[in-house]
Design an enzyme around this catalytic site. Sequence first.
Site, PDB file in Angstrom:
ATOM      1  CB  SER A 179       6.922  61.865  29.037  1.00 39.76           C
ATOM      2  OG  SER A 179       8.305  61.846  28.832  1.00 39.76           O
ATOM      3  CE  LYS A 207       4.102  52.711  28.993  1.00 40.26           C
ATOM      4  NZ  LYS A 207       5.183  53.607  29.433  1.00 40.26           N
TER       5      LYS A 207
HETATM    6  O1  PNS Z   1      10.582  55.807  30.122  1.00 44.07           O
HETATM    7  P1  PNS Z   1      10.038  54.575  30.796  1.00 44.07           P
HETATM    8  O2  PNS Z   1       8.713  54.173  30.185  1.00 44.07           O
HETATM    9  O3  PNS Z   1       9.972  54.725  32.279  1.00 44.07           O
HETATM   10  O4  PNS Z   1      11.088  53.401  30.477  1.00 44.07           O
HETATM   11  C1  PNS Z   1      10.863  52.102  30.944  1.00 44.07           C
HETATM   12  C2  PNS Z   1      11.849  51.119  30.295  1.00 44.07           C
HETATM   13  C3  PNS Z   1      11.797  51.189  28.790  1.00 44.07           C
HETATM   14  C4  PNS Z   1      13.244  51.422  30.770  1.00 44.07           C
HETATM   15  C5  PNS Z   1      11.447  49.696  30.796  1.00 44.07           C
HETATM   16  O5  PNS Z   1      10.071  49.524  30.622  1.00 44.07           O
HETATM   17  C6  PNS Z   1      12.185  48.566  30.080  1.00 44.07           C
HETATM   18  O6  PNS Z   1      13.362  48.389  30.228  1.00 44.07           O
HETATM   19  N1  PNS Z   1      11.430  47.801  29.278  1.00 44.07           N
HETATM   20  C7  PNS Z   1      11.944  46.736  28.466  1.00 44.07           C
HETATM   21  C8  PNS Z   1      11.243  45.415  28.805  1.00 44.07           C
HETATM   22  C9  PNS Z   1      11.983  44.662  29.880  1.00 44.07           C
HETATM   23  O7  PNS Z   1      13.153  44.359  29.752  1.00 44.07           O
HETATM   24  N2  PNS Z   1      11.266  44.359  30.981  1.00 44.07           N
HETATM   25  C10 PNS Z   1      11.754  43.525  32.069  1.00 44.07           C
HETATM   26  C11 PNS Z   1      12.750  44.186  32.975  1.00 44.07           C
HETATM   27  S1  PNS Z   1      12.185  45.595  33.815  1.00 44.07           S
END
Ligand code: PNS
Length: 171
Positions: A128, A41
């Site tokens: 956001s 991102k």
């Molecule tokens: O604020 P957001 O972008 O909605 O948060 C998303 C977040 C960070 C909670 C999610 O993308 C995440 O947990 N990413 C870490 C990568 C991961 O573990 N992915 C696999 C399981 S969903």
Amino acid sequence: MIVAVYPGSFDPVTLGHTDIIQRAARVFDQVIVALLENPNKKPLFTRQERLSMLSEATRELPNVSVESFRGLLVDYLRSRGVKVVVKGLRAVSDFEFELQQALTNRRLDPEIETFFMMSDSAHAFLSSSLIKEIVRFGGSVHDFVPHGVEEQLKRRLIEIGADAFGETISG
Ligand code: PNS
């Protein structure tokens, strides 16, 4: 002692996020706000800027700390010895993706439990990305973000120019 992790991108932190953090801090003994450093991102704010905005917004909450992580949430949780994830749910539209993430995380590590808190109705519409769009088109987000964040958004808009800013609206 129950420690919960509240993960997100926080680009930037909103009053919707701080509402969930405050309420989670009343339920759990300790809350770690975990900022995902996602190489895929292109955030508007750097990791350090987002961390400092989060630290400022949570500075009066003694049992809340702020950290960043890379990679899988379950690996980060394991490294911290935490088994509880807290997420905010704004509307039905959040549900499907949150369910997918919660089930995936539980499949990856069956010891992980995800707890959902309903957003306050005053913040149910906030995101956001919407906030970045409002500022980009000259509107005020004073009522939607913690103190100081609107100024940082405006400063960044000027720094990178309105056109470039438009391209970075995401998340
Ligand atoms: O604020 P957001 O972008 O909605 O948060 C998303 C977040 C960070 C909670 C999610 O993308 C995440 O947990 N990413 C870490 C990568 C991961 O573990 N992915 C696999 C399981 S969903």
